[in-house]
Design an enzyme around this catalytic site. Structure first.
Site, PDB file in Angstrom:
ATOM      1  N   VAL A  92      39.622  46.195  40.070  1.00  0.00           N
ATOM      2  CA  VAL A  92      40.757  45.299  40.301  1.00  0.00           C
ATOM      3  C   VAL A  92      41.105  44.560  39.016  1.00  0.00           C
ATOM      4  O   VAL A  92      40.216  44.145  38.272  1.00  0.00           O
ATOM      5  CB  VAL A  92      40.400  44.251  41.388  1.00  0.00           C
ATOM      6  CG1 VAL A  92      41.559  43.320  41.657  1.00  0.00           C
ATOM      7  CG2 VAL A  92      39.949  44.929  42.662  1.00  0.00           C
ATOM      8  N   CYS A  93      42.395  44.387  38.767  1.00  0.00           N
ATOM      9  CA  CYS A  93      42.870  43.512  37.697  1.00  0.00           C
ATOM     10  C   CYS A  93      44.101  42.775  38.236  1.00  0.00           C
ATOM     11  O   CYS A  93      44.303  42.729  39.445  1.00  0.00           O
ATOM     12  CB  CYS A  93      43.187  44.300  36.429  1.00  0.00           C
ATOM     13  SG  CYS A  93      44.640  45.351  36.539  1.00  0.00           S
ATOM     14  N   ALA A  94      44.912  42.227  37.377  1.00  0.00           N
ATOM     15  CA  ALA A  94      46.072  41.464  37.839  1.00  0.00           C
ATOM     16  C   ALA A  94      47.157  42.364  38.435  1.00  0.00           C
ATOM     17  O   ALA A  94      47.684  42.080  39.509  1.00  0.00           O
ATOM     18  CB  ALA A  94      46.643  40.632  36.706  1.00  0.00           C
ATOM     19  N   MET A 121      45.679  42.341  41.886  1.00  0.00           N
ATOM     20  CA  MET A 121      45.630  41.074  42.622  1.00  0.00           C
ATOM     21  C   MET A 121      47.019  40.581  42.982  1.00  0.00           C
ATOM     22  O   MET A 121      47.196  39.920  44.000  1.00  0.00           O
ATOM     23  CB  MET A 121      44.895  40.004  41.801  1.00  0.00           C
ATOM     24  CG  MET A 121      43.399  40.168  41.758  1.00  0.00           C
ATOM     25  SD  MET A 121      42.613  40.089  43.390  1.00  0.00           S
ATOM     26  CE  MET A 121      42.905  38.381  43.837  1.00  0.00           C
TER      27      MET A 121
END
Length: 133
Positions: A92-94, A121
């Site tokens: 997961v990242c932004a 996210m």
């Protein structure tokens, strides 16, 4: 046949626009999972959630039980993740950009079930899914 020949430019435009609509899905690199697929994997309880954002981004809100290793630090910390090689790893990242790159690194290191959260996210929070601080 006469109709097709008289309207060839319209047919060409329709084919071109259809191809333009398909292009983004054809260009997707790496393994990605949708929010629904990620939720199902998480609910099975056997996945590692790896957040590759920077620590300050992680502290602002992350998925429950996520492990934070920034993308820059990932190559040096792959040893910490060895026990998860045969398990699903949701990265997961932004927005899904850094996680795609990190997923490629993980796959190269032997994490065959590593996948990137499509939309990151931003998409997770936009759907009102739970986060913790």
């Amino acid at each position: 046949m006469k109709f097709i020949l008289e309207n060839i430019s319209l047919f060409g435009l329709a084919i071109l626009s259809g191809g333009a609509l398909l292009l983004p899905s054809l260009l997707r690199r790496g393994s990605k999972v949708s929010l629904l697929q990620a939720t199902q994997i998480i609910n099975q309880g056997k996945a590692l959630i790896l957040d590759v954002r920077e620590p300050d981004e992680f502290a602002a809100g992350h998925l429950r039980d996520a492990k934070n290793i920034s993308q820059k630090a990932l190559p040096a910390k792959l040893g910490e993740l060895e026990k998860f090689k045969g398990k699903p790893v949701i990265v997961v990242c932004a927005t899904g950009t850094r996680s795609s790159s990190a997923t490629a690194q993980l796959k190269k290191a032997g994490f065959s079930e590593a996948v990137s959260l499509d939309g990151g996210m931003t998409a997770w929070q936009a759907q009102g899914l739970p986060t913790v601080k």
